[in-house]
Design a protein around this motif. Structure first.
Motif, short mmCIF file in Angstrom:
data_model
loop_
_atom_site.label_atom_id
_atom_site.label_comp_id
_atom_site.label_asym_id
_atom_site.label_seq_id
_atom_site.Cartn_x
_atom_site.Cartn_y
_atom_site.Cartn_z
N ALA A 260 2.16 4.27 3.23
CA ALA A 260 3.47 4.39 3.07
C ALA A 260 4.05 3.46 4.36
O ALA A 260 5.31 3.18 4.41
CB ALA A 260 3.85 5.83 3.27
N THR B 260 -3.07 7.11 1.83
CA THR B 260 -1.62 7.65 2.02
C THR B 260 -1.12 6.98 3.13
O THR B 260 -0.10 6.79 3.34
CB THR B 260 -1.84 9.11 2.30
OG1 THR B 260 -2.54 9.80 1.10
CG2 THR B 260 -0.37 9.62 2.45
N ALA C 21 9.41 7.43 2.94
CA ALA C 21 8.53 7.71 1.86
C ALA C 21 8.35 9.33 1.59
O ALA C 21 8.60 9.98 0.66
CB ALA C 21 7.22 7.11 2.03
N ALA D 231 6.27 11.81 -0.99
CA ALA D 231 5.33 11.61 -0.65
C ALA D 231 4.66 12.78 0.31
O ALA D 231 4.73 12.55 1.49
CB ALA D 231 5.10 10.36 0.06
#
Length: 262
Positions: free
Chosen positions: A18, A26, A71, A77
């Motif tokens: 992100a 991630t 994000a 997310a």
């Protein structure tokens, strides 16, 4: 079916970092370190709104930190709540240490409320989710912490984006209140920490502190005649006044860090 599952997976476990876009992670180690910052610090916006509690932040807002926060908040997310919560917990611990608070004293994390329409549009409440993660991190570190989502908007406010400090103060003035029964919950903890993902001008945090002070002071006054017989509703009285309210955020304007160092 596979396309639907991939879309859902990308919401929870993005295919790219992100912060920097690196594939299949991630949040990469470099961007995770940026979110944690070099060490939580006290931050002060300029101008500093009247009533703003002492605020500690984990990292300056910008670049990877900005992208990670957006994000999580706007693109759902959800896997980023863990590292963001860890960063927030670090800011909370720094604030507790600076205030001489620690040991077994109970801490309440009070997340800044989101408008109901924003929660519906996003499909989640990002600040509350980060607060839960931070509370879990604090408990693992031996700090008895819980989340008290006791603030709500009593009237609609305009989008703060594009407003200057004076306009933001006017926009949120009197906009928040403590939900019914929230004052009793707040007086049962030793330390109240307002939490948010980002502080810009500090107007919203100052308004939240005002709303909490209003009910905890009233609770103190109403409970004065009951203190001779301590019970569940009065044990915390005298500990939840103005001096026990602090604030912690994941990120703040770089300028607010620079002001604090001067």
């Amino acid at each position: 079916m596979r396309g639907w599952w991939q879309d859902l997976s990308d919401l929870v476990l993005p295919a790219q970092c992100a912060g920097c876009g690196r594939s299949r992670t991630t949040l990469c180690a470099r961007c995770a370190a940026a979110v944690r910052g070099a060490g939580p610090s006290r931050v002060r916006p300029r101008p500093e709104p009247v009533g703003l509690p002492v605020v500690h932040a984990a990292a300056p807002y910008g670049d990877a930190v900005r992208d990670v926060l957006l994000a999580h908040k706007e693109r759902g997310a959800l896997g980023l709540a863990g590292p963001l919560g860890e960063a927030l917990a670090g800011a909370v611990r720094t604030g507790l240490a600076a205030a001489g608070r620690g040991g077994g004293e109970a801490v309440a994390l009070v997340p800044m409320p989101s408008a109901a329409r924003a929660v519906r549009a996003r499909g989640h409440d990002p600040t509350r989710r980060i607060a839960w993660s931070a509370a879990a991190s604090l408990r693992r570190a031996g700090v008895p912490a819980r989340v008290l989502a006791v603030l709500r908007q009593r009237r609609a406010v305009a989008d703060q984006a594009g407003l200057d400090a004076r306009q933001r103060l006017a926009n949120v003035a009197g906009a928040l209140e403590v939900v019914g029964g929230g004052s009793v919950l707040l007086t049962e903890v030793g330390r109240i920490v307002l939490v948010d993902d980002l502080m810009t001008t500090g107007a919203s945090l100052a308004e939240a502190a005002r709303a909490i002070h209003a009910v905890t002071r009233a609770e103190d006054t109403e409970g004065a005649d009951r203190r001779a017989v301590p019970d569940r509703a009065t044990r915390g009285l005298g500990m939840a006044g103005a001096s026990t309210v602090g604030a912690a955020v994941v990120a703040a304007s770089p300028d607010s860090f620079e002001i604090n160092r001067n």
